[in-house]
Enzyme design. Structure first.
Site, PDB file in Angstrom:
ATOM      1  N   ASN A   1       0.825  -1.203   0.000  1.00 35.01           N
ATOM      2  CA  ASN A   1       0.000   0.000   0.000  1.00 35.01           C
ATOM      3  C   ASN A   1       0.864   1.259   0.000  1.00 35.01           C
ATOM      4  O   ASN A   1       2.085   1.191   0.138  1.00 35.01           O
ATOM      5  CB  ASN A   1      -0.975  -0.030   1.181  1.00 35.01           C
ATOM      6  CG  ASN A   1      -2.337   0.505   0.798  1.00 35.01           C
ATOM      7  OD1 ASN A   1      -2.461   1.413   0.003  1.00 35.01           O
ATOM      8  ND2 ASN A   1      -3.371  -0.089   1.383  1.00 35.01           N
TER       9      ASN A   1
ATOM     10  N   HIS B   1      23.620   0.353  11.886  1.00 33.78           N
ATOM     11  CA  HIS B   1      24.947   0.956  11.938  1.00 33.78           C
ATOM     12  C   HIS B   1      25.702   0.340  13.105  1.00 33.78           C
ATOM     13  O   HIS B   1      25.107  -0.142  14.080  1.00 33.78           O
ATOM     14  CB  HIS B   1      24.838   2.473  12.136  1.00 33.78           C
ATOM     15  CG  HIS B   1      24.279   3.177  10.949  1.00 33.78           C
ATOM     16  ND1 HIS B   1      25.061   3.540   9.875  1.00 33.78           N
ATOM     17  CD2 HIS B   1      23.025   3.577  10.654  1.00 33.78           C
ATOM     18  CE1 HIS B   1      24.304   4.141   8.969  1.00 33.78           C
ATOM     19  NE2 HIS B   1      23.064   4.168   9.424  1.00 33.78           N
TER      20      HIS B   1
ATOM     21  N   THR C   1      10.570  -6.322  16.471  1.00 40.78           N
ATOM     22  CA  THR C   1      12.005  -6.447  16.724  1.00 40.78           C
ATOM     23  C   THR C   1      12.462  -7.889  16.859  1.00 40.78           C
ATOM     24  O   THR C   1      13.658  -8.144  16.923  1.00 40.78           O
ATOM     25  CB  THR C   1      12.400  -5.680  17.999  1.00 40.78           C
ATOM     26  OG1 THR C   1      11.690  -6.246  19.108  1.00 40.78           O
ATOM     27  CG2 THR C   1      12.076  -4.191  17.877  1.00 40.78           C
ATOM     28  N   LYS C   2      11.499  -8.826  16.935  1.00 39.94           N
ATOM     29  CA  LYS C   2      11.808 -10.247  17.073  1.00 39.94           C
ATOM     30  C   LYS C   2      10.923 -11.043  16.133  1.00 39.94           C
ATOM     31  O   LYS C   2       9.852 -10.580  15.727  1.00 39.94           O
ATOM     32  CB  LYS C   2      11.563 -10.709  18.511  1.00 39.94           C
ATOM     33  CG  LYS C   2      12.488 -10.050  19.508  1.00 39.94           C
ATOM     34  CD  LYS C   2      12.244 -10.567  20.894  1.00 39.94           C
ATOM     35  CE  LYS C   2      13.243  -9.881  21.833  1.00 39.94           C
ATOM     36  NZ  LYS C   2      12.952 -10.097  23.217  1.00 39.94           N
TER      37      LYS C   2
END
Length: 193
Positions: free
Chosen positions: A92, A122, A170-171
């Site tokens: 979308n 980073h 995040t997991k």
């Protein structure tokens, strides 16, 4: 390495190797990013019918995407050449893909408005902050990512999972599960039937 090709760079990214800042590989990444910006500017700068959108998306990713793939601009990609799209994928409007580390969208994946998929980190050491650490994102078949979600580097979302709007994943999320929140947590199984 005096000069790196796009193929050299993709091989290093797919192997998960660190890309040192201001290295030949980093410069090759920058060159490809400029090409991705050019294509995205054309894609987002004027109206294109479905076939025109698919043609520009194909140019961006470097292969002909399936006729069943749909995308509503605007759309941006930092790189373009490390995106793998299955059949019946829909992206979308407002999505941003940082795909250097590799993004795979399985058949039937639905990506909601303003979703960000990131595949680079980073280095934590300030002296090495320009170094880039790639990690792929894999989104399985029939996954639904709710609007304004963020998928972080290295995450795999299993087939049939649902990610609630505004979640920060995040997991890994197992197949067939619903995950919501920031950071996203699995809250229940997907209801079927």
């Amino acid at each position: 390495m005096h000069d790196a090709t796009l193929e050299d760079l993709i091989a290093e990214l797919d192997a998960g190797h660190l890309i040192p800042g201001d290295s030949p590989l980093h410069r090759a990444m920058h060159r490809q990013s400029q090409e991705a910006i050019r294509i995205a500017t054309e894609l987002n700068g004027t109206y294109h019918d479905e076939a025109g959108v698919r043609a520009l998306l194909s140019e961006l990713v470097g292969y002909e995407v399936d006729v069943t793939v749909g995308l509503f601009p605007p759309f941006t990609s930092d790189f373009g050449r490390n995106i793998r799209l299955g059949r019946n994928v829909f992206i979308n409007s407002g999505c941003r893909f940082q795909d250097q580390g590799g993004i795979t969208l399985g058949d039937g994946a639905l990506i909601g408005h303003n979703t960000v998929i990131a595949t680079l980190n980073h280095a934590m050491d300030p002296a090495r902050r320009a170094d880039l650490e790639p990690a792929p994102v894999v989104i399985g078949k029939d996954v639904w990512i709710g609007s304004s979600s963020v998928i972080t580097p290295g995450v795999t979302i299993g087939d049939g999972a649902v990610i609630g709007a505004g979640s920060v994943v995040t997991k890994d999320v197992p197949a067939g599960m619903v995950a919501v929140g920031s950071p996203a947590k699995v809250v229940r199984a997907v209801m079927t039937g």
